[in-house]
Design a protein around this motif. Structure first.
Motif, mmCIF file in Angstrom:
data_model
loop_
_atom_site.group_PDB
_atom_site.id
_atom_site.type_symbol
_atom_site.label_atom_id
_atom_site.label_comp_id
_atom_site.label_asym_id
_atom_site.label_seq_id
_atom_site.Cartn_x
_atom_site.Cartn_y
_atom_site.Cartn_z
ATOM 1 N N ARG A 12 -14.519 33.686 23.030
ATOM 2 C CA ARG A 12 -14.678 34.293 21.696
ATOM 3 C C ARG A 12 -14.087 35.705 21.689
ATOM 4 O O ARG A 12 -13.009 35.939 22.215
ATOM 5 N N GLY A 13 -14.838 36.661 21.105
ATOM 6 C CA GLY A 13 -14.364 38.039 21.043
ATOM 7 C C GLY A 13 -14.902 38.907 22.156
ATOM 8 O O GLY A 13 -14.761 40.136 22.116
ATOM 9 N N GLN A 15 -15.225 40.828 25.647
ATOM 10 C CA GLN A 15 -14.429 41.328 26.760
ATOM 11 C C GLN A 15 -14.886 40.579 28.016
ATOM 12 O O GLN A 15 -15.881 39.861 28.008
ATOM 13 N N SER A 38 -22.232 35.354 20.715
ATOM 14 C CA SER A 38 -21.269 34.763 21.647
ATOM 15 C C SER A 38 -21.794 34.753 23.078
ATOM 16 O O SER A 38 -21.475 33.848 23.860
ATOM 17 N N ARG A 62 -10.635 33.203 23.088
ATOM 18 C CA ARG A 62 -10.233 34.443 22.419
ATOM 19 C C ARG A 62 -8.874 34.242 21.759
ATOM 20 O O ARG A 62 -7.971 33.631 22.325
ATOM 21 N N GLY A 352 -17.525 43.509 21.617
ATOM 22 C CA GLY A 352 -17.419 42.546 22.711
ATOM 23 C C GLY A 352 -17.685 43.092 24.091
ATOM 24 O O GLY A 352 -17.600 42.355 25.082
#
Length: 359
Positions: A12-13, A15, A38, A62, A352
């Motif tokens: 997802r978003g 890091q 997430s 991502r 993130g």
């Protein structure tokens, strides 16, 4: 059961994330759209091979990467376990303790989780298929024979439906699949009936503790009440099934009736009542898992306090028993009960990036 570590890359978003939750309560705070959900979704995906909100695994990568990797590590009564999920080029691969796995039955139940999200209000107000999915996911985590029967039932259902779409009315071709549906469907019916009866016995008093004034009732509504009659009813239904080109009877048509104060919660319950009922079902599921497995699952609560008043919110968290590990997301940590803010591990996420907060 304790989740000791989550590592994810390209999910997802988020890091690149390394999350080490504490053994009890963990608060994950942050503004909306920063990645709180997430984090829970990544845990859920590794534990169950599926997301609660994505229609395809591609959505989980991502943007612009086309790949993601998730690894969870946990401690359970049988011992430590690690599950890895890797999606690349439209193919997903799972490993358990470093060994590649191709069967869902070798993954599901290794790290048991109970997950609640705001979308779970559909468990009460949504279609019957949503409640069947709830039954199937929870029973499959703790009863391997149920998962095997469910997989075999679905395969036989696909084969019979294919014959019906081809307008095949030959009993010699239909009967073998109907016998498979009868054998595996009977197990599904029996286990679902037992599960709902036991779940209701936990959920009703729990709902009373949280909401107080309104009784909650659960009832299993099988499409075919007598498991021994599945084959007979399927044979009798052939003519109608040929017209609709699909199998119209069987456990794939089951439902669960949820009543609040004697009325169907789906149509007469308020938004608050429906959410409270969905939360209670998840907490009851947690307790039932403990009874069946001998230990609590990992509990993941996404914005559980939203739309609940302060009193019900406090009662909800009071219902979390000592010894359970929970990860709770919130956009407003100040609204959490004071003892939760004090007796837990705090994390914050922004854009993130996840970090543990220090006192």
């Amino acid at each position: 059961m304790r989740l000791t570590r989550l590592h994810c890359r390209g999910f997802r978003g988020l890091q690149d994330t390394d999350f080490a939750p504490g053994p009890a309560l963990n608060i994950l705070s942050g503004a909306n759209a920063q990645g709180k959900t997430s984090v829970l979704e990544a845990i859920l995906y590794a534990a169950t091979t599926r997301s609660h909100r994505a229609s395809s695994d591609e959505e989980l990568a991502r943007y612009g990467t086309g790949e993601f990797h998730v690894r969870i590590e946990a401690e359970a009564a049988p011992g430590a376990v690690a599950i890895e999920a890797h999606w690349w080029r439209e193919a997903k691969r799972f490993k358990v303790d470093g060994v590649p796995q191709t069967r869902l039955s070798d993954i599901l139940g290794r790290v048991c989780v109970v997950f609640f999200s705001p979308e779970d209000i559909s468990l009460v107000k949504g279609a019957a298929s949503r409640r069947r999915l709830f039954l199937d996911m929870e029973l499959s985590q703790v009863l391997p024979p149920y998962l095997r029967a469910l997989q075999q039932y679905r395969q036989a259902l696909r084969q019979r439906n294919e014959l019906l779409r081809r307008q095949c009315d030959d009993p010699a071709l239909l009967e073998p699949w109907e016998q498979q549906l009868a054998v595996h469907g009977a197990l599904l019916i029996r286990e679902r009936e037992t599960y709902i009866r036991e779940l209701a016995g936990i959920a009703a008093p729990l709902y009373g503790r949280i909401v107080e004034e309104e009784p909650l009732e659960l009832a299993y509504k099988p499409d075919i009440a007598d498991p021994s009659l599945v084959a007979v009813i399927l044979a009798e239904a052939r003519r109608g099934d040929l017209l609709r080109k699909a199998t119209g009877r069987g456990p794939h048509r089951d439902d669960v009736e949820i009543n609040i104060a004697g009325k169907p919660a789906r149509t007469f319950g308020s938004q608050g009542q429906q959410k409270s009922a969905a939360l209670v079902l998840k907490l009851a599921e947690m307790e039932l898992m403990r009874q069946q497995m001998g230990e609590y699952p990992v509990v993941l609560l996404d914005e559980a306090l939203a739309e609940l008043d302060a009193v019900r919110g406090a009662r909800l968290f009071d219902a979390l028993p000592e010894g359970v590990q929970a990860v709770i997301t919130t956009a407003q940590p100040a609204q959490l009960p004071v003892h939760l803010q004090r007796d837990c591990r705090h994390f914050h996420i922004e854009r993130g990036h996840l970090e543990q907060e220090t006192a």
